[in-house]
Enzyme design. Sequence first.
Site, PDB file in Angstrom:
ATOM      1  N   GLU A 179       0.399 -16.450   3.656  1.00 24.53           N
ATOM      2  CA  GLU A 179       0.660 -15.065   3.264  1.00 24.53           C
ATOM      3  C   GLU A 179      -0.670 -14.419   2.874  1.00 24.53           C
ATOM      4  O   GLU A 179      -1.411 -14.961   2.062  1.00 24.53           O
ATOM      5  CB  GLU A 179       1.649 -15.032   2.091  1.00 24.53           C
ATOM      6  N   ARG A 180      -0.942 -13.284   3.485  1.00 20.99           N
ATOM      7  CA  ARG A 180      -2.200 -12.556   3.266  1.00 20.99           C
ATOM      8  C   ARG A 180      -3.413 -13.404   3.638  1.00 20.99           C
ATOM      9  O   ARG A 180      -4.483 -13.285   3.037  1.00 20.99           O
ATOM     10  CB  ARG A 180      -2.322 -12.049   1.832  1.00 20.99           C
ATOM     11  N   ASN A 222       5.385 -17.194  -3.525  1.00 24.73           N
ATOM     12  CA  ASN A 222       6.739 -16.968  -3.001  1.00 24.73           C
ATOM     13  C   ASN A 222       7.175 -18.315  -2.447  1.00 24.73           C
ATOM     14  O   ASN A 222       7.050 -18.591  -1.262  1.00 24.73           O
ATOM     15  CB  ASN A 222       6.724 -15.904  -1.903  1.00 24.73           C
ATOM     16  N   GLU A 303       9.345  -8.862  -7.069  1.00 19.83           N
ATOM     17  CA  GLU A 303       9.531  -8.716  -5.625  1.00 19.83           C
ATOM     18  C   GLU A 303      10.654  -9.604  -5.111  1.00 19.83           C
ATOM     19  O   GLU A 303      10.513 -10.272  -4.087  1.00 19.83           O
ATOM     20  CB  GLU A 303       8.223  -9.023  -4.886  1.00 19.83           C
ATOM     21  N   ARG A 336       3.129 -15.902 -14.023  1.00 19.71           N
ATOM     22  CA  ARG A 336       2.487 -14.671 -13.549  1.00 19.71           C
ATOM     23  C   ARG A 336       3.083 -13.418 -14.180  1.00 19.71           C
ATOM     24  O   ARG A 336       4.294 -13.324 -14.391  1.00 19.71           O
ATOM     25  CB  ARG A 336       2.580 -14.567 -12.029  1.00 19.71           C
ATOM     26  N   ARG A 348       4.756   1.861 -11.794  1.00 16.89           N
ATOM     27  CA  ARG A 348       4.574   0.412 -11.632  1.00 16.89           C
ATOM     28  C   ARG A 348       3.395  -0.095 -12.468  1.00 16.89           C
ATOM     29  O   ARG A 348       3.363  -1.246 -12.887  1.00 16.89           O
ATOM     30  CB  ARG A 348       4.361   0.133 -10.143  1.00 16.89           C
ATOM     31  N   LYS A 372      -3.079 -10.175 -12.909  1.00 16.75           N
ATOM     32  CA  LYS A 372      -3.993  -9.685 -11.874  1.00 16.75           C
ATOM     33  C   LYS A 372      -5.087  -8.821 -12.495  1.00 16.75           C
ATOM     34  O   LYS A 372      -4.885  -8.241 -13.558  1.00 16.75           O
ATOM     35  CB  LYS A 372      -3.229  -8.886 -10.814  1.00 16.75           C
ATOM     36  N   ASP A 377      -2.270  -3.644  -7.647  1.00 16.86           N
ATOM     37  CA  ASP A 377      -2.240  -4.794  -6.742  1.00 16.86           C
ATOM     38  C   ASP A 377      -3.529  -4.962  -5.955  1.00 16.86           C
ATOM     39  O   ASP A 377      -3.559  -4.650  -4.773  1.00 16.86           O
ATOM     40  CB  ASP A 377      -1.064  -4.644  -5.762  1.00 16.86           C
ATOM     41  N   GLU A 399      -6.269 -13.357 -12.611  1.00 16.73           N
ATOM     42  CA  GLU A 399      -5.982 -13.624 -11.188  1.00 16.73           C
ATOM     43  C   GLU A 399      -6.745 -12.619 -10.336  1.00 16.73           C
ATOM     44  O   GLU A 399      -6.462 -11.425 -10.356  1.00 16.73           O
ATOM     45  CB  GLU A 399      -4.481 -13.523 -10.900  1.00 16.73           C
ATOM     46  N   GLU A 405      -6.722  -8.804   1.311  1.00 17.50           N
ATOM     47  CA  GLU A 405      -5.504  -8.133   1.757  1.00 17.50           C
ATOM     48  C   GLU A 405      -5.704  -6.624   1.877  1.00 17.50           C
ATOM     49  O   GLU A 405      -5.210  -5.998   2.804  1.00 17.50           O
ATOM     50  CB  GLU A 405      -4.383  -8.441   0.751  1.00 17.50           C
TER      51      GLU A 405
END
Length: 713
Positions: A179-180, A222, A303, A336, A348, A372, A377, A399, A405
């Site tokens: 992913e990414r 995920n 998510e 997280r 958000r 993060k 994001d 993080e 990405e």
Amino acid sequence: MLRWIVAVCALMLALPLSVSSARAEDGYDLWLRYRPVEAGYTIPATSIVSEGSTPTLTAAAEELKRGLTGLSGKAIDTGTVSDNAIIIGTPSSSASIAILNPDLTKAGEEGYVIRTTRLNDKPVTIIAANRDIGVLYGVFEYLRLIQTRQPLTNLNIADTPKVKLRVLNHWDNLDGSVERGYSGTTIWDWWKLPDVRHPRYTDYARANASLGINGTVLNNVNSKAVSLSPAYIQKTAALADVFRPYGIKVYLSARFSAPIEEGGLKTADPLDPAVRAWWKAKVDEIYAAIPDFGGFLVKANSEGQPGPQDYKRNHADGANMLAEALKPHGGVVMWRAFVYSHEKPDDRHKQAYDEFKALDGQFADNVLVQVKNGAIDFQPREPFHPLFGAMPKTPLMMEFQITKEYLGFSTHLAYLGQYYEETLKADTFAKGKTGNTVAKVVEGAIDGHTLTGIAGVANIGMDRNWSGSDFDQANWYAFGRLAWNPQASSRAIADDWARMTFSNDPAFVAPVVDMMMTSRETVADYMTPLGLHHLMDTGHHYGPGPWVDNLERADWNPVYYHKADINGIGFDRMKTGSNAISQYTPKAAKAWANPKTMDERYLLWFHHVPWDYKVKSGRSLWDEVVITYSKGAADTTAMRNRWASLKPYVDAERFDAVATNLMIQEREAKWWRDASVAYFQSVSKRPLPEGYAPPEKTLDYYRSLKFPYAPGN
Ligand code: BDP
């Protein structure tokens, strides 16, 4: 013909190293190339004295042998104490180190000292540490001194990491995709594990150990519950065996609902005794196979991932349940804070803070909350996350995203060390004090945390050069170095990296480091100038999509973030708007409160501003937006030209690879500029500033572009 063969053979015999180097200059060797130094630089090393035989000391001796042999161009082997020997070890593993009895107080648990001294009247260099792993780190440091051509006489170095857990997060899926990920498929050959242990695993461990990275989360946040099944525990254990000598612990992302999927329970409620018992047994099973297992990383209630809120419990309930199971084994939970649940329609930017701040003090002492760098994001520019400095009773783990990405995948050059440093140096003004930077929060220095951590979402894949491009290796490198010392200078790190990866010639190093240091700003300019953010196209996040307004959730749409209309643009996060600014300490907030005085690179992150507003340059905001987009695009041309001028210093294969990427970047920067200007002009209805070219194509054209097979999605 015969003459020709003889000549070639003679050349091969005469130049064994350069022949092999020609083959190997494909980026695989990363910053550990160990090519021979030029005449004039002396390496006072004749032999290696390593009296210990643990796997870590063996790895250290082997690395030193490999490094010194390559760098000096002559075989340097293990031996006994002689003039210019390099003695490595701990006081307990090495009689020589014990005799010399170096002061190891500054070496701490994982650090080292490197000193030139005398033993039996012979000049020697010692690389000593309290623990074996410090010896390995010291060896890499000693080799770095040579690789960057520093003097090796009168050495008296002591260093130790400032952060305890320095961890890569692999967003790698069990089917091989990442992913990414923009550097090929996963390097974990799950299917053939635990039997097949590719040499690449060892090289991965060496590269990470060279930076002091001491942990790796193998699977995507995920995650799939099957990662915790007996078969996958055995596969994970095999990797742990390979990494162990290099001081790297393995961790797994744990799916919160695993008790249901793997355990057959009806619930994953963290307060349910059967659920707690399942996790305890599962953790015991893992530790039976991997005695030094690091612990779990968890993405919960974010998510669509399952989490404690599914049972009306909070994040602390969830984290503490896992922490309780891990605690007897010394494991940790990295929980997280990247949350934005379906129920919350608020900005958000505010959600992580809203959910976590109130839980400060409620987490078990082996839990870190992983935050993060910014609240949205991993955008090309974000202000630091407001949680840093806001949870004094909880260790907050940083993080960063190493994989790009949102910064052009692996084909755009953007040196993220400069970005990481910008975030780490930001002042949180925690406790109202100046100098309480994000770095100090992460180091635990403000509130006295000893459990501290920093994570980087890896950019590593099966591409021969590991990271998808040569310059993306620098981001892995910079992450590791900053994880060791969050207060290090990203410029100095870039300088080391350029020397080790390409060339020590000052005519190469200076321009390349300059180019690296401005490269991230360039990307921010052509993608998201003046604090704009989240403008990329849907799903794959490749290319511009500022017009996107059709996604299910408001806060997935770029139009939600830029809020442009005929009058102005920007997200009002002041009191008059979402008031996200109130989540920062008053002093930190002050820096962004006044559009007139603030750093305008954050302007539209915090303020909604009329197009006619006069920015510091004296121009209208509209003109400034267009001019900044154009500048970003123009700067990519300058980067391409600069690289072209450096051709004499770089081997052909890597030179061409970088040149091709810079060509792609130039083309795509222009696309970003043109598409964004076309869209914003359709909204602002203003003329372009004089002398600025109109977009090459129509807005409809840019909107029509589709990329169904973009990687990483
Ligand atoms: C976003 C990515 C998504 C990740 C998510 C996360 O688009 O693929 O799963 O963050 O960090 O950046 O959990």
